[in-house]
Design a protein around this motif. Sequence first.
Motif, PDB file in Angstrom:
ATOM      1  N   ASP A  82       8.692  21.128  46.652  1.00  0.00           N
ATOM      2  CA  ASP A  82       7.543  20.492  47.292  1.00  0.00           C
ATOM      3  C   ASP A  82       7.585  20.594  48.812  1.00  0.00           C
ATOM      4  O   ASP A  82       6.767  19.984  49.498  1.00  0.00           O
ATOM      5  CB  ASP A  82       7.452  19.018  46.868  1.00  0.00           C
ATOM      6  CG  ASP A  82       8.749  18.255  47.141  1.00  0.00           C
ATOM      7  OD1 ASP A  82       9.691  18.870  47.676  1.00  0.00           O
ATOM      8  OD2 ASP A  82       8.808  17.059  46.812  1.00  0.00           O
ATOM      9  N   GLY A  83       8.544  21.371  49.343  1.00  0.00           N
ATOM     10  CA  GLY A  83       8.629  21.573  50.786  1.00  0.00           C
ATOM     11  C   GLY A  83       9.229  20.419  51.553  1.00  0.00           C
ATOM     12  O   GLY A  83       9.290  20.466  52.791  1.00  0.00           O
ATOM     13  N   THR A  84       9.709  19.370  50.888  1.00  0.00           N
ATOM     14  CA  THR A  84      10.271  18.213  51.584  1.00  0.00           C
ATOM     15  C   THR A  84      11.686  18.502  52.086  1.00  0.00           C
ATOM     16  O   THR A  84      12.384  19.379  51.578  1.00  0.00           O
ATOM     17  CB  THR A  84      10.301  16.985  50.658  1.00  0.00           C
ATOM     18  OG1 THR A  84      11.015  17.322  49.459  1.00  0.00           O
ATOM     19  CG2 THR A  84       8.887  16.564  50.294  1.00  0.00           C
ATOM     20  N   THR A  85      12.112  17.727  53.071  1.00  0.00           N
ATOM     21  CA  THR A  85      13.428  17.902  53.670  1.00  0.00           C
ATOM     22  C   THR A  85      14.529  17.460  52.707  1.00  0.00           C
ATOM     23  O   THR A  85      14.423  16.410  52.071  1.00  0.00           O
ATOM     24  CB  THR A  85      13.523  17.089  54.972  1.00  0.00           C
ATOM     25  OG1 THR A  85      12.530  17.542  55.879  1.00  0.00           O
ATOM     26  CG2 THR A  85      14.895  17.253  55.609  1.00  0.00           C
ATOM     27  N   ILE A  86      15.589  18.270  52.628  1.00  0.00           N
ATOM     28  CA  ILE A  86      16.751  17.905  51.820  1.00  0.00           C
ATOM     29  C   ILE A  86      17.661  17.019  52.663  1.00  0.00           C
ATOM     30  O   ILE A  86      18.157  17.439  53.710  1.00  0.00           O
ATOM     31  CB  ILE A  86      17.501  19.158  51.347  1.00  0.00           C
ATOM     32  CG1 ILE A  86      16.599  20.006  50.435  1.00  0.00           C
ATOM     33  CG2 ILE A  86      18.781  18.776  50.609  1.00  0.00           C
ATOM     34  CD1 ILE A  86      17.216  21.319  50.011  1.00  0.00           C
ATOM     35  N   SER A  87      17.881  15.800  52.202  1.00  0.00           N
ATOM     36  CA  SER A  87      18.674  14.843  52.972  1.00  0.00           C
ATOM     37  C   SER A  87      20.112  14.738  52.480  1.00  0.00           C
ATOM     38  O   SER A  87      20.988  14.311  53.231  1.00  0.00           O
ATOM     39  CB  SER A  87      18.010  13.460  52.923  1.00  0.00           C
ATOM     40  OG  SER A  87      17.764  13.063  51.575  1.00  0.00           O
ATOM     41  N   CYS A  88      20.374  15.091  51.210  1.00  0.00           N
ATOM     42  CA  CYS A  88      21.739  15.033  50.685  1.00  0.00           C
ATOM     43  C   CYS A  88      21.820  15.923  49.447  1.00  0.00           C
ATOM     44  O   CYS A  88      20.797  16.370  48.918  1.00  0.00           O
ATOM     45  CB  CYS A  88      22.154  13.599  50.345  1.00  0.00           C
ATOM     46  SG  CYS A  88      21.127  12.829  49.082  1.00  0.00           S
ATOM     47  N   PHE A  89      23.041  16.181  48.984  1.00  0.00           N
ATOM     48  CA  PHE A  89      23.200  17.059  47.822  1.00  0.00           C
ATOM     49  C   PHE A  89      24.522  16.773  47.138  1.00  0.00           C
ATOM     50  O   PHE A  89      25.420  16.141  47.711  1.00  0.00           O
ATOM     51  CB  PHE A  89      23.127  18.534  48.230  1.00  0.00           C
ATOM     52  CG  PHE A  89      24.023  18.914  49.366  1.00  0.00           C
ATOM     53  CD1 PHE A  89      25.347  19.249  49.162  1.00  0.00           C
ATOM     54  CD2 PHE A  89      23.528  18.932  50.669  1.00  0.00           C
ATOM     55  CE1 PHE A  89      26.177  19.582  50.214  1.00  0.00           C
ATOM     56  CE2 PHE A  89      24.348  19.277  51.736  1.00  0.00           C
ATOM     57  CZ  PHE A  89      25.682  19.612  51.506  1.00  0.00           C
ATOM     58  N   MET A  90      24.640  17.238  45.892  1.00  0.00           N
ATOM     59  CA  MET A  90      25.843  17.048  45.104  1.00  0.00           C
ATOM     60  C   MET A  90      25.842  18.065  43.970  1.00  0.00           C
ATOM     61  O   MET A  90      24.796  18.390  43.415  1.00  0.00           O
ATOM     62  CB  MET A  90      25.907  15.639  44.525  1.00  0.00           C
ATOM     63  CG  MET A  90      27.079  15.435  43.591  1.00  0.00           C
ATOM     64  SD  MET A  90      26.850  14.368  42.154  1.00  0.00           S
ATOM     65  CE  MET A  90      25.223  14.518  41.613  1.00  0.00           C
ATOM     66  N   VAL A  91      27.016  18.597  43.627  1.00  0.00           N
ATOM     67  CA  VAL A  91      27.173  19.485  42.479  1.00  0.00           C
ATOM     68  C   VAL A  91      27.930  18.729  41.405  1.00  0.00           C
ATOM     69  O   VAL A  91      28.961  18.099  41.687  1.00  0.00           O
ATOM     70  CB  VAL A  91      27.921  20.780  42.864  1.00  0.00           C
ATOM     71  CG1 VAL A  91      28.177  21.633  41.628  1.00  0.00           C
ATOM     72  CG2 VAL A  91      27.127  21.557  43.896  1.00  0.00           C
ATOM     73  N   ARG A  92      27.400  18.794  40.173  1.00  0.00           N
ATOM     74  CA  ARG A  92      28.003  18.027  39.085  1.00  0.00           C
ATOM     75  C   ARG A  92      27.901  18.797  37.783  1.00  0.00           C
ATOM     76  O   ARG A  92      26.888  19.450  37.521  1.00  0.00           O
ATOM     77  CB  ARG A  92      27.285  16.688  38.937  1.00  0.00           C
ATOM     78  CG  ARG A  92      27.925  15.742  37.936  1.00  0.00           C
ATOM     79  CD  ARG A  92      29.221  15.211  38.447  1.00  0.00           C
ATOM     80  NE  ARG A  92      30.083  14.716  37.386  1.00  0.00           N
ATOM     81  CZ  ARG A  92      31.329  14.355  37.551  1.00  0.00           C
ATOM     82  NH1 ARG A  92      31.882  14.422  38.749  1.00  0.00           N
ATOM     83  NH2 ARG A  92      32.062  13.935  36.551  1.00  0.00           N
ATOM     84  N   GLU A  93      28.948  18.739  36.982  1.00  0.00           N
ATOM     85  CA  GLU A  93      28.914  19.310  35.645  1.00  0.00           C
ATOM     86  C   GLU A  93      28.493  18.240  34.648  1.00  0.00           C
ATOM     87  O   GLU A  93      29.037  17.135  34.643  1.00  0.00           O
ATOM     88  CB  GLU A  93      30.285  19.861  35.251  1.00  0.00           C
ATOM     89  CG  GLU A  93      30.629  21.176  35.908  1.00  0.00           C
ATOM     90  CD  GLU A  93      31.944  21.738  35.396  1.00  0.00           C
ATOM     91  OE1 GLU A  93      32.605  21.032  34.615  1.00  0.00           O
ATOM     92  OE2 GLU A  93      32.298  22.856  35.775  1.00  0.00           O
ATOM     93  N   CYS A  94      27.503  18.559  33.820  1.00  0.00           N
ATOM     94  CA  CYS A  94      27.036  17.646  32.784  1.00  0.00           C
ATOM     95  C   CYS A  94      27.320  18.264  31.424  1.00  0.00           C
ATOM     96  O   CYS A  94      27.262  19.493  31.263  1.00  0.00           O
ATOM     97  CB  CYS A  94      25.542  17.365  32.924  1.00  0.00           C
ATOM     98  SG  CYS A  94      25.101  16.515  34.454  1.00  0.00           S
ATOM     99  N   GLU A  95      27.611  17.407  30.461  1.00  0.00           N
ATOM    100  CA  GLU A  95      27.920  17.889  29.123  1.00  0.00           C
ATOM    101  C   GLU A  95      26.721  18.612  28.552  1.00  0.00           C
ATOM    102  O   GLU A  95      25.571  18.229  28.763  1.00  0.00           O
ATOM    103  CB  GLU A  95      28.312  16.725  28.212  1.00  0.00           C
ATOM    104  CG  GLU A  95      29.569  16.000  28.642  1.00  0.00           C
ATOM    105  CD  GLU A  95      30.793  16.905  28.618  1.00  0.00           C
ATOM    106  OE1 GLU A  95      30.822  17.841  27.807  1.00  0.00           O
ATOM    107  OE2 GLU A  95      31.720  16.674  29.426  1.00  0.00           O
ATOM    108  N   GLY A  96      26.994  19.684  27.799  1.00  0.00           N
ATOM    109  CA  GLY A  96      25.928  20.485  27.232  1.00  0.00           C
ATOM    110  C   GLY A  96      25.326  19.861  25.988  1.00  0.00           C
ATOM    111  O   GLY A  96      25.555  18.695  25.658  1.00  0.00           O
ATOM    112  N   SER A  97      24.554  20.641  25.284  1.00  0.00           N
ATOM    113  CA  SER A  97      23.905  20.194  24.063  1.00  0.00           C
ATOM    114  C   SER A  97      24.949  19.894  22.996  1.00  0.00           C
ATOM    115  O   SER A  97      26.079  20.370  23.034  1.00  0.00           O
ATOM    116  CB  SER A  97      22.927  21.261  23.573  1.00  0.00           C
ATOM    117  OG  SER A  97      22.465  20.959  22.277  1.00  0.00           O
TER     118      SER A  97
END
Length: 532
Positions: free
Chosen positions: A469-484
């Motif tokens: 949506d063109g908005t500013t990125i203020s923070c971020f994080m990488v995370r592994e989530c369990e699959g199906s």
Amino acid sequence: MWKQRTVWVNWRTVCVFFCSLLSGRISTLRDETGAIFIDRDPTAFAPILNFLRTKELDLRGVNISVLRHEAEFYGITPLVRRLLLCEELDRSSCGSVLFHGYLPPPGEGMKKLSNFRLCVLFLCVGPIVDPRKVLIVAGHHNWIVAAYAHFVICYRIKESSGWQQVFSSPYLDWTIERIALNAKVVGGPHGDKDKMVAAASEHRIILWSIQDGGSGNEIGVFNLGVPVDDLFFIGSQLVATSHTGKVGVWNAVTQHWQVQDVVPITSCDTAGSFLLLGCNNGSIYYIDMQKFPLRMKDNDLLVTELYHDPSNDAITALSNKTNFSQIIAYGTSSGAVRVIVQHPETVGSGPQLFQTFTVHRSPVTKIMLSEKHLVSVCADNNHVRTWTVTRFRGMISTQPGSTPLASFKILSLEETESHGSYCSGNDIGPFGERDDQQVFIQKVIPITNKLFVRLSSTGKRICEVQSVDGTTISCFMVRECEGSSRMGSRPRRYLFTGHGNGSIQMWDLTTAMDTLRRYLFLYSAFSYLLLH
């Protein structure tokens, strides 16, 4: 045919070149008014002069490479750095990243911020934290928590319905700087299905429990007495540490909050039920949280010294993602990277120094020891150094040992906002404990809608993320989530980005990583065919 042109510069323009010019170290030619003649391209000098006057940079119709060479000639270091970043942006290319989902701004939380309250906040003197933007995103298992200035919101993912909001905290009068989430609590205060989320600001910590239905209860408000630098869970216990030398522990079974004075802390890490503390006296200490160690005599936490650095340097980074009793990597204030090991036949005598790497000249800020790589980052513009690690039966092998693999920098401009949550919400990594490849996240400039994902083993950019949506990125994080739950499914790696409008966007990094693996396989196969 090129025709030489001239430009005249007022002597009040200040930079390294002009200081040398005005001091007489460089010969000058002046006109009758005293202005100095400089034989350089006037077209390229116009944006340089505007930058020296206003600190603004207009690159429309300008060759960035030519302008950078001119800035280097004049010795304007801030402009050179900015142009280097601009060139790096121009060289970037978009990767194969699958946009995974969008969580809109929380309506209820924003309603609590009345127009009067917003006006008071923005009229205050001093640094202002926008109450509408996401400051931090953290995760645990299939849950994430987003921290805004004055409240937190928890989400969880379900295979059938996707991400759902399950908890929203009450409005807090103080600004949140740290958060922690525990989505898998056993033996919690109200049952095994309780989840817990905590938030901290300066010395205060507030802890909530979240029931299975989504309702939340405040467990308590605790005081560390000094600013909280790190906040996290070890099992069902909440841990807070401060660089001043204090450790706070809340135990879910005993409902007890304990604060312990230790040596000033310069780094910390977790290893199963163990809390590892790197301190400024060169020692690594540990606390076994599973036993909730309290001395019966004086009610102190049982803090035990594990290892002492041979050079007495402060331990500024720790990594122990494999086995606490076997291998630990750490970095020091002098830039040294050391690996210590505990061999099975020497149990009881403490770990021994295995290898030392001296490729950094600044304090080591991050370190990660994975199954295949040892990655370290120092304070010199996030300089990264990566080694290939070989193992035999889980232990690091001395034959052939560790070999240098890559050296690069994760360049980024500093954030002018001084709020403490900026650092905790923009951790560059490396991320990816379970995978054979770790990644860094690069946010080049503070106000941007782009992030770059770079491979820790080579520094190569594998993809680019741009907000939908063109908005500013203020923070971020990488995370592994369990699959199906389907047979054969595996955890997927996601990049979560918090935005200035309060939304959260999600990106499937597994797609880009799989594309990279296929490319490397084809490249290796093609190289083998050429050689044979």
